[in-house]
Design a protein around this motif. Structure first.
Motif, PDB file in Angstrom:
ATOM      1  N   MET A   1       0.837  -1.199   0.000  1.00  0.00           N
ATOM      2  CA  MET A   1       0.000   0.000   0.000  1.00  0.00           C
ATOM      3  C   MET A   1       0.875   1.254   0.000  1.00  0.00           C
ATOM      4  N   LYS A   3       0.342   3.957   1.494  1.00  0.00           N
ATOM      5  CA  LYS A   3       0.429   4.472   2.861  1.00  0.00           C
ATOM      6  C   LYS A   3       1.696   3.950   3.547  1.00  0.00           C
ATOM      7  N   ASN A   4       2.010   2.691   3.338  1.00  0.00           N
ATOM      8  CA  ASN A   4       3.215   2.096   3.941  1.00  0.00           C
ATOM      9  C   ASN A   4       4.494   2.678   3.340  1.00  0.00           C
ATOM     10  N   GLU A  28      -2.724   9.489   6.629  1.00  0.00           N
ATOM     11  CA  GLU A  28      -4.115   9.166   6.298  1.00  0.00           C
ATOM     12  C   GLU A  28      -4.560   9.887   5.034  1.00  0.00           C
ATOM     13  N   TYR A  38      -2.423  11.978   0.254  1.00  0.00           N
ATOM     14  CA  TYR A  38      -2.223  11.557   1.643  1.00  0.00           C
ATOM     15  C   TYR A  38      -1.752  12.754   2.452  1.00  0.00           C
ATOM     16  N   SER A 108      -5.174  -8.751   3.383  1.00  0.00           N
ATOM     17  CA  SER A 108      -3.966  -8.336   4.101  1.00  0.00           C
ATOM     18  C   SER A 108      -3.804  -9.189   5.350  1.00  0.00           C
ATOM     19  N   PHE A 110      -3.571  -7.760   8.310  1.00  0.00           N
ATOM     20  CA  PHE A 110      -3.837  -6.798   9.379  1.00  0.00           C
ATOM     21  C   PHE A 110      -4.301  -7.508  10.655  1.00  0.00           C
ATOM     22  N   HIS A 475      -6.944   3.170  -2.419  1.00  0.00           N
ATOM     23  CA  HIS A 475      -7.434   3.373  -1.054  1.00  0.00           C
ATOM     24  C   HIS A 475      -8.260   2.197  -0.537  1.00  0.00           C
ATOM     25  N   GLU A 478      -7.239   0.132   2.571  1.00  0.00           N
ATOM     26  CA  GLU A 478      -7.303   0.919   3.793  1.00  0.00           C
ATOM     27  C   GLU A 478      -8.737   1.061   4.291  1.00  0.00           C
ATOM     28  N   VAL A 481      -9.548  -2.168   6.095  1.00  0.00           N
ATOM     29  CA  VAL A 481      -8.901  -2.230   7.410  1.00  0.00           C
ATOM     30  C   VAL A 481      -9.658  -1.364   8.415  1.00  0.00           C
ATOM     31  N   GLU A 482     -10.034  -0.160   7.997  1.00  0.00           N
ATOM     32  CA  GLU A 482     -10.774   0.746   8.885  1.00  0.00           C
ATOM     33  C   GLU A 482     -12.143   0.178   9.240  1.00  0.00           C
TER      34      GLU A 482
END
Length: 686
Positions: A1, A3-4, A28, A38, A108, A110, A475, A478, A481-482
């Motif tokens: 991702m 984000k990572n 975020e 981001y 993932s 997670f 996205h 993510e 995950v959220e």
């Protein structure tokens, strides 16, 4: 991702610059797209540790990070936020990864394999599942699917309350209806009994199977037989309803079995040995106030019977003993007082109460033609899950039920759920999926496919709409995950609706199949194929079908069972034309925008309600030939004669007396012998 990537780059840059970092910093997606792809608060939360202002620290970090090729631009915003815009090359690389992952995209680690038990629905086996149970079913099953997708080892469980006073009342209600069918005068049906029509239906089945045999059985044996018959039949009904709703359970846990195995007695012994009980007023009490509850609770009454909290403690004890890391209970809004006493018991038994999470689902209000549908559990006037599926279909029901936060009241608009327009969210999302399939059918006819595709052709994807689609797909993991972390499946409905809207906008503004450029056509086919995969995965995680063609019968949408006649027309896939744009997409005039084909503005789609007879076509007036003078003269004379004739006097009609029927008693005159139904006790769990 991505984000990572940003997180790792920030950590690397702070290390290079010798900065101390607050571990609570985040990366975020900003709410406003104008703030970049981001955003991070690293400078805001870490500046003091480095004796700098947030903006000064942000400037130094940006200077270091702009050396990397992954970023199109990095900017400071406000008091010290850092906003990132990723380079197109990064976006295209992510697109290739998404395409390669296929249906596994978004998966993932997670959850790190944590064992999770989600208990939901757990309706009393005293009647059919209703709309409140349907909301719990949609929520619990969607949460299970999402959590499994992101790496949790999740299981689904249904707790069957097949013991206690409520089951005795069910058996006695069934006996009354059974005796009534045998010709016995049972008198007025008791208010305390279960009133629903389903009780009569079970009694009819019982009479068919057993005949009059039960009348001659001993009372104890007869009631036991009635209990088992009623419970088995209602359990079967509930399983069939859940199957139609595409909800499965890994385990059905019986309260009756819990009692028979002696686990309930074990709980009383455990609490007593731990010094957590005392006797008062001939009852056994639990010192629950010492463990966080507002007051102490009765465990055993003076007559030796236990209160409902005891089997509930025993049931949760088995959950802990089965080795789950997280226990999620999905309960109705009337169970708020239930949580402190349950957690108090877990503390008293030396179990970690933090493992137990309670999600409260608020009530459901149905609206039909703008009017609230009145329901009453007491009188048996309820809307069942099956009736709702018959009315609006499984897909619409599931989407609407998870489209709000669990803590929010849900107003379910039955008319909106069957609309064939962009206002109906599930229709809009499914339409997007089918629209892409339609484009691929056209591509096949035009002999354009991805067999000769080269990733270098992705450089042709430059429009704002194309980049917006790619960013939103990036996205997606993510969002999952959220949704899993916060136990909020509604985040997925929000994503899917917005994502479908981007696809519809792209379809309207850009020609996917370009006759003048095979390379551009292939690049765009590659893009929308990836979009379709993400759409399909998202719909699947919500338990909603993703039709490749909208020319299927509506019956194919749900597992069918004999159902009542509905006046509402569930939108049929046969009514879809995925080549037609929605009203808000229509061009003012004809254009050659759609894949090189001329498109006319279609008529505005109407809400699909009860079918009406088609209006007769208006015929054009035909000019009659001129009449002869003699015919005209004759017609005038006839009219004059009619005028001169005396009119008949109107005779006043006598008013018709309405026959008034006396209200009949529901069940006739009370019989000398009648079966009485015990009143529901305050301590019984509803």
């Amino acid at each position: 991702m991505i984000k990572n990537i940003i997180l790792n780059d920030l950590k690397e840059c702070t290390k290079t610059l010798g900065f101390s970092v607050n571990d609570k910093f985040v990366v975020e997606i900003p709410n406003n797209p104008q703030h970049g792809d981001y955003s991070s608060n690293i400078a805001l939360v870490s500046a003091k540790m480095n004796q700098l202002s947030p903006r000064e620290m942000a400037e130094k970090l940006i200077e270091e990070m702009t050396k990397k090729k992954e970023y199109h631009s990095i900017e400071i915003a406000g008091p010290g936020f850092i906003n990132f815009r990723m380079a197109d090359s990064v976006m295209k690389k992510e697109l290739i990864d998404i395409y390669s992952a296929g249906n596994n995209y978004g998966k993932s680690n997670f959850g790190k394999g944590k064992k999770v038990l989600i208990e939901f629905v757990s309706a009393n086996p005293t009647g059919p599942l209703n709309v409140v149970n349907a909301r719990a079913a949609a929520y619990g099953d969607s949460l299970f699917r999402i959590m499994t997708h992101v790496g949790f080892e999740a299981k689904r469980e249904f707790y069957v309350n097949d013991a206690g006073n409520q089951v005795d009342i069910l058996a006695e209600s069934l006996e009354l209806r059974y005796r009534e069918l045998l010709g016995e005068n049972i008198g007025d049906f008791p208010v305390e009994a279960y009133q629903g029509e389903y009780v009569t239906e079970i009694a009819i089945l019982l009479k068919t199977v057993e005949g009059t045999k039960l009348v001659h059985m001993a009372e104890k044996d007869r009631l036991e037989k009635l209990k088992r018959f009623a419970l088995d039949e209602i359990n079967r009904m509930q399983m069939e309803s859940l199957d139609r709703f595409d909800v499965e359970f890994d385990n059905w846990f019986s309260e009756r079995a819990l009692r028979e195995e002696g686990i309930v007695e074990e709980v009383l012994s455990y609490l007593s040995e731990a010094g957590c009980t005392y006797e008062k007023d001939d009852a056994v009490w639990f010192y629950s106030s010492k463990f966080g509850d507002e007051k102490d609770r009765v465990l055993m009454k003076g007559d030796g019977s236990i209160t409902y909290i005891v089997p509930d403690i025993a049931y949760h004890l088995t959950k802990y003993q089965r080795g789950y890391d997280v226990l999620i209970d999905v309960l109705g809004p009337d169970h708020h007082g239930y949580v402190p006493r349950l957690k108090a018991a877990m503390r008293a038994l030396n179990y970690d109460e933090n493992k137990l999470e309670i999600v409260f689902l608020q009530m459901v209000n149905l609206f039909d033609k703008g009017e609230k549908v009145k329901m009453s559990k007491r009188t048996g006037k309820i809307v069942t899950m099956d009736e709702l599926i018959d009315e609006v279909g499984k897909d619409a029901a599931r989407y609407f039920f998870i489209d709000r936060k669990p803590s929010a009241h849900l107003n379910f608009d039955l008319d909106l759920a069957v609309q064939e327009s962009s206002e109906n969210p599930v229709y809009y999302c499914q339409y997007a999926h089918a629209r892409i399939s339609s484009i691929f059918k056209k591509a096949k006819k035009a002999k354009i496919d991805l067999s000769n595709f080269n990733v270098k052709e992705l450089k042709r994807l430059k429009t704002e709409e194309e980049l917006a689609l790619i960013k939103m797909m990036i996205h997606f993991p993510e969002v999952l995950v959220e949704a899993a972390e916060n136990r909020e499946p509604h985040r997925l409905t929000t994503f899917t609706l917005e994502f479908a809207g981007l696809l519809h906008k792209y379809y309207t503004k850009c020609t996917i199949l370009n006759e003048n450029s095979q390379e551009l056509s292939r690049a765009r086919l590659y893009l929308i194929k990836t979009v379709q995969t993400v759409l399909r995965t998202s719909l699947h995680l919500m338990g909603i079908s993703a039709p490749d063609s909208m020319k299927k019968k509506a019956a194919a949408k749900t597992k069918q069972k004999p159902k009542r006649t509905s006046t509402r027309a569930v939108y049929s896939y046969s009514s879809f034309d995925e080549n037609e744009p929605f009203d808000d997409e229509l061009p003012a005039k004809k254009s050659k925008e759609k894949d090189g084909e001329e498109v006319e503005k279609p008529k505005k789609q109407k809400v699909s309600k009860a079918p009406k007879a088609p209006k007769p076509l208006k015929e054009k007036p035909v000019k009659e030939p001129k009449k002869a003078k003699k015919e005209v003269k004759k017609e005038k004379e006839e009219k004059e004669e009619k005028k001169t004739k005396p009119k008949k006097e109107k005779v006043a009609k006598k008013p018709i007396k309405k026959e008034t029927k006396k209200k009949e008693r529901i069940n006739g005159v009370p019989a000398k012998k009648r079966v009485t139904v015990r009143k529901k006790k305050a301590s019984d769990k509803e």
